[in-house]
Every structure is written in structure tokens, then in C-alpha cells.
Scaffold this active site. Structure first.
Site, short mmCIF file in Angstrom:
data_model
loop_
_atom_site.label_atom_id
_atom_site.label_comp_id
_atom_site.label_asym_id
_atom_site.label_seq_id
_atom_site.Cartn_x
_atom_site.Cartn_y
_atom_site.Cartn_z
N GLY A 1 3.14 1.95 -10.59
CA GLY A 1 2.56 0.99 -11.53
C GLY A 1 3.32 0.87 -12.83
N GLY B 1 1.63 -0.89 -3.94
CA GLY B 1 0.41 -1.12 -4.70
C GLY B 1 0.34 -2.56 -5.18
N GLY B 2 0.71 -2.78 -6.45
CA GLY B 2 0.55 -4.08 -7.09
C GLY B 2 1.10 -5.25 -6.28
CD GLU C 1 2.40 6.14 -3.30
OE1 GLU C 1 2.58 4.95 -3.14
OE2 GLU C 1 1.33 6.62 -3.70
CG ASN D 1 -3.38 1.95 -2.40
OD1 ASN D 1 -4.55 1.56 -2.36
ND2 ASN D 1 -3.01 3.02 -3.08
CD1 TRP D 2 -4.23 -4.52 -0.68
CD2 TRP D 2 -6.29 -5.31 -0.23
NE1 TRP D 2 -4.10 -5.47 0.32
CE2 TRP D 2 -5.36 -5.97 0.62
CE3 TRP D 2 -7.64 -5.64 -0.12
CZ2 TRP D 2 -5.75 -6.93 1.56
CZ3 TRP D 2 -8.02 -6.60 0.81
CH2 TRP D 2 -7.07 -7.25 1.64
CE LYS D 3 -2.09 1.89 -6.42
NZ LYS D 3 -1.22 2.40 -7.48
CB SER E 1 7.63 0.13 -9.18
OG SER E 1 6.72 0.52 -10.19
CG HIS F 1 -2.74 7.32 -4.21
ND1 HIS F 1 -2.70 7.24 -5.58
CD2 HIS F 1 -1.91 6.36 -3.74
CE1 HIS F 1 -1.87 6.25 -5.93
NE2 HIS F 1 -1.39 5.70 -4.83
CD GLU G 1 -3.35 5.15 -8.60
OE1 GLU G 1 -4.18 4.60 -7.85
OE2 GLU G 1 -2.27 4.62 -8.91
P1 13P Z 1 2.68 0.31 -7.30
O1 13P Z 1 3.41 -0.33 -6.14
O2 13P Z 1 1.77 -0.63 -8.01
O3 13P Z 1 3.65 1.02 -8.20
O4 13P Z 1 1.73 1.42 -6.67
C1 13P Z 1 2.26 2.33 -5.77
C2 13P Z 1 1.14 3.08 -5.13
O5 13P Z 1 0.51 3.90 -5.76
C3 13P Z 1 0.81 2.80 -3.74
O6 13P Z 1 -0.06 3.73 -3.23
#
Ligand code: 13P
Length: 250
Positions: A173, A233-234, A167, A9-11, A212, A95, A97
Site C-alpha cells: 500500500g 491489494g489496491g 509480501e 485481496n480486496w481487503k 504494490s 497477512h 495486516e
Molecule cells: P497493495 O497491492 O495494495 O500494496 O497490497 C498488497 C497486499 O497486501 C495484498 O495482500
């Protein structure tokens, strides 16, 4: 046998140039002959171009969100049909967020899930508790509520064409990952709930862990019996790190 899935997930990161470099490097590094499915979810404006770059690679394309409505006067929104039209196979719904920062309710997430499936997209339904909820021993209750909201609208059979991602919000994050055991407990509960309604679908639905995930912890997580891959994510923005996570999924 469930095929593992590792999703990036590149956000809201990247640019045309950065994405092109990331995908080039990733395609070069991805282990050959592995059986895990790999998915990347770029921001909307880059879907078409990234999809073209992924063509024939076997790496799947997904979006990060979708409108619950089919079409019409919904300024700023993107429909499931549009996502399908630009080559998406998957779409994230719910998600944390989106839930926390944009007020998406359980009911809206359920409608997005339905909208995605109505166009043949595979929704990745994200569920998870906040730190307060975990510390208040409400984890299973919260995750069940989020799951039930979809089941009540869509029915258990819809999960044959969906993926679930657990999640925990406190692990997103933050560098703070759920331990294999902590994640497994929730994954097992989700699977048991689905299996109570339909044993076959309970056994076949893929449940990803997100929060993470890194190359250094992926293998421990993916070794758990009910963890079928990751939503990253990251670490998905670094080709070598993401490729190592993919390699760890089998
Ligand atoms: P991180 O891997 O950066 O913690 O993000 C997880 C995430 O929200 C994937 O959708």
C-alpha cells in the site's frame, strides 16, 4: 511447471453493488485462453454472492482470514468449514495486516493454516519483513522464522496443498515495490528451504509476490524464476488494472 496464480485481496473495500460491477467488468476483461489461475478474496459478507457471480467462470474464491478453532463460542470469528460451505477454495493466513494490527503471532498463523487445510481449503501463507527488519539485514531471518512456525506444526508435506506469498510490509500500500531482484532473492531462499526438506515440493510450491503490484511492474516481477504470480491489494479493485496484471502472469 508451476501454474501462475494471481490473487486479488480486496481487503475491507467494496459493497454489494461495487463488487458486482467489479466482477462483471473483470470477467469481461480477463484474457481468454491464458493459463494463470485467478483468485479473488472479498470480505466475508460478500463471499457467497461473489462466489455465485463467479460460478463457471474459472475464477476462484478465497477469504482473507479464518479462525484457528473449528467451531464454538468465538464471537466474531469465521470457521474454515463455513468458508468451505460458501464456496471458498483458498484462504489467506498471516497477512501482515493481521499480524501487525490484530496481533496474530507465528503460532496462531500456523494454527490457522492447519484449520484451513483440515477443511480442504488451500491456505495462502503470507510472510514478509518490515522496513526496520530489512534495514537491519534481518529479512531472511524473519521470513524463515515465519515459515518455520508453519513447517514445525504442519510439516513440509502440507506445502503440497498450500501457496506461499512473500509480501514485504514496506511495499504494501505504499507504492514502493520490491525490485524483481529483491523479491527473487527472498523467493529463492524460501524455495531452497522447502526444497532442502522435500525437493519435489520445493519445486512445485507456488510463491507469490505481494506489495504494490501494478500492471506496470507485474511483468518484471513475474519474469523472475521463483515468482509464480502475485497477491494484489489496491490494484485488484480496478478491473482493467487487475486484468492486465493477470494477463502479465501468462
Ligand atoms: P497493495 O497491492 O495494495 O500494496 O497490497 C498488497 C497486499 O497486501 C495484498 O495482500
Amino acid at each position: 511447471m508451476r501454474q501462475p496464480l494471481v490473487a486479488g485481496n480486496w481487503k475491507m473495500h467494496g459493497s454489494r453493488a461495487e463488487n458486482a460491477n467489479l466482477v462483471t467488468a473483470l470477467l469481461d476483461l480477463l484474457p481468454a485462453g491464458k493459463h494463470a489461475e485467478i483468485l479473488v478474496c472479498p470480505p466475508f459478507p460478500y463471499l457467497l454472492e461473489t462466489g455465485r457471480q463467479l460460478k463457471d467462470s474459472g475464477v476462484q474464491l478465497g477469504a482473507q482470514s479464518v479462525c484457528a478453532e473449528a467451531q464454538g463460542a468465538f464471537t466474531g470469528e469465521v470457521s474454515a468449514a463455513m468458508l468451505k460451505d460458501v464456496g471458498c477454495r483458498y484462504v489467506l493466513v498471516g497477512h501482515s495486516e493481521r499480524r501487525q494490527l490484530y496481533g496474530e503471532s507465528d503460532a496462531l498463523v500456523a494454527r490457522k493454516f492447519v484449520a484451513a487445510q483440515s477443511q480442504g481449503l488451500v491456505p495462502v501463507l503470507c510472510v514478509g519483513e518490515t522496513l526496520d527488519e530489512r534495514e537491519g539485514n534481518q529479512t531472511l531471518q524473519v521470513v524463515s522464522r515465519q515459515l518455520e512456525a508453519v513447517l514445525s506444526v504442519s510439516g513440509v508435506r502440507s506445502l503440497a496443498r498450500a501457496v506461499i506469498a512473500y509480501e514485504p510490509v514496506w511495499a504494501i500500500g505504499t507504492g514502493r515495490t520490491a525490485s524483481g531482484e529483491q523479491a527473487q532473492e527472498v523467493h529463492a531462499m524460501i524455495r531452497a528451504r522447502v526444497a532442502a526438506l522435500d525437493a519435489t515440493i520445493g519445486g512445485s510450491v507456488r510463491i507469490l509476490y505481494g506489495g504494490s503490484v501494478k500492471a506496470s511492474n507485474a511483468q518484471e516481477l513475474f519474469a523472475m524464476p521463483d515468482i509464480d504470480g502475485g497477491l494484489v491489494g489496491g490494484a485488484s479493485l480496478k478491473a482493467d488494472e487487475f486484468a492486465r496484471i493477470c494477463a502479465g502472469a501468462g
